[in-house]
Scaffold this motif. Structure first.
Motif, PDB file in Angstrom:
ATOM      1  N   ILE A 198       5.143  27.009   5.046  1.00  0.00           N
ATOM      2  CA  ILE A 198       5.477  26.560   3.689  1.00  0.00           C
ATOM      3  C   ILE A 198       5.329  25.050   3.600  1.00  0.00           C
ATOM      4  CG2 ILE A 198       7.252  26.487   1.904  1.00  0.00           C
ATOM      5  CD1 ILE A 198       5.965  29.319   2.539  1.00  0.00           C
ATOM      6  N   VAL A 199       5.777  24.351   4.617  1.00  0.00           N
ATOM      7  CA  VAL A 199       5.617  22.895   4.654  1.00  0.00           C
ATOM      8  C   VAL A 199       4.127  22.537   4.601  1.00  0.00           C
ATOM      9  CG1 VAL A 199       5.931  20.827   6.091  1.00  0.00           C
ATOM     10  CG2 VAL A 199       7.807  22.479   5.827  1.00  0.00           C
ATOM     11  N   LYS A 200       3.307  23.272   5.343  1.00  0.00           N
ATOM     12  CA  LYS A 200       1.859  23.026   5.343  1.00  0.00           C
ATOM     13  C   LYS A 200       1.256  23.352   3.971  1.00  0.00           C
ATOM     14  CE  LYS A 200      -0.363  21.865   8.400  1.00  0.00           C
ATOM     15  NZ  LYS A 200      -0.838  20.521   8.815  1.00  0.00           N
ATOM     16  N   LEU A 201       1.711  24.409   3.333  1.00  0.00           N
ATOM     17  CA  LEU A 201       1.209  24.751   1.999  1.00  0.00           C
ATOM     18  C   LEU A 201       1.599  23.694   0.975  1.00  0.00           C
ATOM     19  CD1 LEU A 201       1.876  28.596   2.052  1.00  0.00           C
ATOM     20  CD2 LEU A 201      -0.358  27.453   2.148  1.00  0.00           C
ATOM     21  N   GLU A 202       2.802  23.155   1.099  1.00  0.00           N
ATOM     22  CA  GLU A 202       3.204  22.055   0.214  1.00  0.00           C
ATOM     23  C   GLU A 202       2.316  20.833   0.431  1.00  0.00           C
ATOM     24  OE1 GLU A 202       7.342  21.931   1.341  1.00  0.00           O
ATOM     25  OE2 GLU A 202       7.930  23.172  -0.393  1.00  0.00           O
ATOM     26  N   GLN A 203       1.981  20.552   1.689  1.00  0.00           N
ATOM     27  CA  GLN A 203       1.062  19.456   2.001  1.00  0.00           C
ATOM     28  C   GLN A 203      -0.311  19.723   1.387  1.00  0.00           C
ATOM     29  OE1 GLN A 203      -0.093  19.121   6.127  1.00  0.00           O
ATOM     30  NE2 GLN A 203      -0.901  17.045   5.850  1.00  0.00           N
ATOM     31  N   LEU A 204      -0.801  20.956   1.521  1.00  0.00           N
ATOM     32  CA  LEU A 204      -2.099  21.312   0.939  1.00  0.00           C
ATOM     33  C   LEU A 204      -2.095  21.151  -0.574  1.00  0.00           C
ATOM     34  CD1 LEU A 204      -2.966  24.461   3.061  1.00  0.00           C
ATOM     35  CD2 LEU A 204      -4.226  22.286   3.041  1.00  0.00           C
ATOM     36  N   LEU A 205      -0.999  21.516  -1.211  1.00  0.00           N
ATOM     37  CA  LEU A 205      -0.885  21.366  -2.661  1.00  0.00           C
ATOM     38  C   LEU A 205      -1.011  19.899  -3.050  1.00  0.00           C
ATOM     39  CD1 LEU A 205      -0.374  22.570  -5.460  1.00  0.00           C
ATOM     40  CD2 LEU A 205       2.092  22.444  -4.963  1.00  0.00           C
ATOM     41  N   VAL A 206      -0.318  19.032  -2.346  1.00  0.00           N
ATOM     42  CA  VAL A 206      -0.388  17.598  -2.639  1.00  0.00           C
ATOM     43  C   VAL A 206      -1.803  17.068  -2.384  1.00  0.00           C
ATOM     44  CG1 VAL A 206       0.430  15.320  -1.903  1.00  0.00           C
ATOM     45  CG2 VAL A 206       2.062  17.174  -2.275  1.00  0.00           C
ATOM     46  N   LEU A 207      -2.403  17.446  -1.259  1.00  0.00           N
ATOM     47  CA  LEU A 207      -3.761  16.984  -0.936  1.00  0.00           C
ATOM     48  C   LEU A 207      -4.780  17.477  -1.960  1.00  0.00           C
ATOM     49  CD1 LEU A 207      -3.765  17.471   2.940  1.00  0.00           C
ATOM     50  CD2 LEU A 207      -3.791  15.282   1.697  1.00  0.00           C
ATOM     51  N   ALA A 208      -4.662  18.737  -2.355  1.00  0.00           N
ATOM     52  CA  ALA A 208      -5.576  19.289  -3.360  1.00  0.00           C
ATOM     53  C   ALA A 208      -5.370  18.596  -4.702  1.00  0.00           C
ATOM     54  CB  ALA A 208      -5.372  20.798  -3.489  1.00  0.00           C
ATOM     55  N   GLY A 209      -4.114  18.357  -5.049  1.00  0.00           N
ATOM     56  CA  GLY A 209      -3.818  17.640  -6.291  1.00  0.00           C
ATOM     57  C   GLY A 209      -4.399  16.243  -6.274  1.00  0.00           C
ATOM     58  N   GLU A 210      -4.217  15.530  -5.170  1.00  0.00           N
ATOM     59  CA  GLU A 210      -4.780  14.181  -5.046  1.00  0.00           C
ATOM     60  C   GLU A 210      -6.298  14.212  -5.189  1.00  0.00           C
ATOM     61  OE1 GLU A 210      -3.379  12.773  -1.250  1.00  0.00           O
ATOM     62  OE2 GLU A 210      -1.401  12.236  -2.049  1.00  0.00           O
ATOM     63  N   GLN A 264      -2.857  27.421 -17.784  1.00  0.00           N
ATOM     64  CA  GLN A 264      -3.699  26.622 -18.673  1.00  0.00           C
ATOM     65  C   GLN A 264      -5.120  27.160 -18.541  1.00  0.00           C
ATOM     66  OE1 GLN A 264      -2.030  24.511 -20.454  1.00  0.00           O
ATOM     67  NE2 GLN A 264      -0.210  24.241 -19.219  1.00  0.00           N
ATOM     68  N   GLU A 265      -5.637  27.749 -19.574  1.00  0.00           N
ATOM     69  CA  GLU A 265      -6.968  28.352 -19.518  1.00  0.00           C
ATOM     70  C   GLU A 265      -8.070  27.397 -19.938  1.00  0.00           C
ATOM     71  OE1 GLU A 265      -8.033  31.179 -18.251  1.00  0.00           O
ATOM     72  OE2 GLU A 265      -6.019  31.793 -17.672  1.00  0.00           O
ATOM     73  N   ASP A 266      -7.871  26.107 -19.718  1.00  0.00           N
ATOM     74  CA  ASP A 266      -8.875  25.125 -20.077  1.00  0.00           C
ATOM     75  C   ASP A 266      -9.667  24.723 -18.850  1.00  0.00           C
ATOM     76  OD1 ASP A 266      -6.298  24.252 -22.009  1.00  0.00           O
ATOM     77  OD2 ASP A 266      -8.243  24.511 -22.971  1.00  0.00           O
ATOM     78  N   GLY A 267     -10.817  24.127 -19.050  1.00  0.00           N
ATOM     79  CA  GLY A 267     -11.675  23.708 -17.961  1.00  0.00           C
ATOM     80  C   GLY A 267     -11.145  22.481 -17.254  1.00  0.00           C
ATOM     81  N   VAL A 268     -11.769  22.159 -16.133  1.00  0.00           N
ATOM     82  CA  VAL A 268     -11.365  21.031 -15.309  1.00  0.00           C
ATOM     83  C   VAL A 268     -11.383  19.732 -16.101  1.00  0.00           C
ATOM     84  CG1 VAL A 268     -11.992  19.672 -13.287  1.00  0.00           C
ATOM     85  CG2 VAL A 268     -12.127  22.151 -13.196  1.00  0.00           C
ATOM     86  N   ASP A 269     -12.378  19.542 -16.960  1.00  0.00           N
ATOM     87  CA  ASP A 269     -12.508  18.292 -17.713  1.00  0.00           C
ATOM     88  C   ASP A 269     -11.367  18.080 -18.701  1.00  0.00           C
ATOM     89  OD1 ASP A 269     -14.834  17.740 -16.373  1.00  0.00           O
ATOM     90  OD2 ASP A 269     -16.116  18.624 -17.921  1.00  0.00           O
ATOM     91  N   GLU A 270     -10.643  19.136 -19.046  1.00  0.00           N
ATOM     92  CA  GLU A 270      -9.593  19.028 -20.042  1.00  0.00           C
ATOM     93  C   GLU A 270      -8.198  18.886 -19.433  1.00  0.00           C
ATOM     94  OE1 GLU A 270     -10.080  22.146 -22.957  1.00  0.00           O
ATOM     95  OE2 GLU A 270     -12.208  22.162 -22.529  1.00  0.00           O
ATOM     96  N   LEU A 271      -8.102  18.832 -18.109  1.00  0.00           N
ATOM     97  CA  LEU A 271      -6.790  18.780 -17.461  1.00  0.00           C
ATOM     98  C   LEU A 271      -5.981  17.552 -17.844  1.00  0.00           C
ATOM     99  CD1 LEU A 271      -7.492  20.150 -13.907  1.00  0.00           C
ATOM    100  CD2 LEU A 271      -6.021  21.148 -15.632  1.00  0.00           C
ATOM    101  N   ASP A 272      -6.616  16.385 -17.957  1.00  0.00           N
ATOM    102  CA  ASP A 272      -5.880  15.171 -18.295  1.00  0.00           C
ATOM    103  C   ASP A 272      -5.154  15.329 -19.627  1.00  0.00           C
ATOM    104  OD1 ASP A 272      -6.691  13.940 -15.983  1.00  0.00           O
ATOM    105  OD2 ASP A 272      -8.422  12.982 -16.917  1.00  0.00           O
ATOM    106  N   ILE A 273      -5.804  15.925 -20.580  1.00  0.00           N
ATOM    107  CA  ILE A 273      -5.196  16.128 -21.894  1.00  0.00           C
ATOM    108  C   ILE A 273      -4.012  17.080 -21.782  1.00  0.00           C
ATOM    109  CG2 ILE A 273      -5.581  17.077 -24.202  1.00  0.00           C
ATOM    110  CD1 ILE A 273      -8.564  16.212 -23.794  1.00  0.00           C
ATOM    111  N   GLU A 292      -8.053  16.147  -6.833  1.00  0.00           N
ATOM    112  CA  GLU A 292      -8.448  16.495  -8.196  1.00  0.00           C
ATOM    113  C   GLU A 292      -7.777  15.633  -9.255  1.00  0.00           C
ATOM    114  OE1 GLU A 292     -10.931  18.602  -8.946  1.00  0.00           O
ATOM    115  OE2 GLU A 292     -11.200  18.661  -6.774  1.00  0.00           O
ATOM    116  N   GLY A 293      -7.028  14.631  -8.836  1.00  0.00           N
ATOM    117  CA  GLY A 293      -6.375  13.742  -9.792  1.00  0.00           C
ATOM    118  C   GLY A 293      -5.205  14.376 -10.516  1.00  0.00           C
ATOM    119  N   ILE A 294      -4.540  15.314  -9.863  1.00  0.00           N
ATOM    120  CA  ILE A 294      -3.392  16.002 -10.457  1.00  0.00           C
ATOM    121  C   ILE A 294      -2.158  15.632  -9.644  1.00  0.00           C
ATOM    122  CG2 ILE A 294      -2.359  18.247 -10.969  1.00  0.00           C
ATOM    123  CD1 ILE A 294      -5.277  19.325 -11.099  1.00  0.00           C
TER     124      ILE A 294
END
Length: 165
Positions: free
Chosen positions: A21-33, A74-83, A35-37
């Motif tokens: 679980i700790v590793k999955l939390e790390q993966l979530l943060v790394l994946a978010g970083e 959120q059923e929007d595309g990657v380009d719309e995530l910031d909004i 992708e700018g999330i």
């Protein structure tokens, strides 16, 4: 708000160690970083082949088990995530604001695949989680080009977390 992982184990064959679980939390943060999330919640459920088969049939019309399913809030595309995130962060009283979606992993299939690929179950679970996360934020692999893009992103994130083959 930061990226949050909410998880549950609905299968009985495989213990899910706290270290995973700790590793999955790390993966979530790394994946978010990558992708700018930097905020949002992901719900992760560990299940078995029988349950994921039913979900795959009911929601995707595919009558067989699979390794991972993702259901984006959120059923929007990657380009719309910031909004989406700008709007969601302003609406703190909305219970689903910030929810990225649900990832369901079949531990039964993950065990088989980890043996087939010759790597650890932890690495396979990590791979499936990152794969599911990328689906949540709009990535897909319908052709060779998009599959290559997803594969490269997944491998880069797993490498950063030390989950190599």
């Amino acid at each position: 708000m930061s990226l949050q992982l909410d998880w549950s184990n609905e299968q009985e064959k495989q213990e899910i160690p706290e270290a995973w679980i700790v590793k999955l939390e790390q993966l979530l943060v790394l994946a978010g970083e990558a992708e700018g999330i930097d905020s949002g919640e992901v719900s992760l459920t560990f299940t078995n082949d029988e349950e994921i088969h039913q979900l795959n049939r009911d929601y995707r019309g595919i009558d067989r088990p699979t390794d991972v399913l993702s259901f984006a809030m959120q059923e929007d595309g990657v380009d719309e995530l910031d909004i989406i995130f700008e709007v969601d962060n302003e609406e703190d009283d909305d219970p689903i604001s910030g929810m990225l979606g649900d990832i369901i992993i079949s531990v039964d299939t993950a065990v088989v695949q980890s043996e087939e690929y010759g790597h650890s179950l932890e690495r396979e679970i990590g791979f499936l989680f990152v794969h599911g996360f990328l689906h949540l934020i709009g990535y897909d692999h319908q052709d060779d080009e998009t599959e290559a893009e997803m594969t490269a992103k997944q491998e880069a994130i797993l490498q950063k977390a030390g989950l190599t083959r």
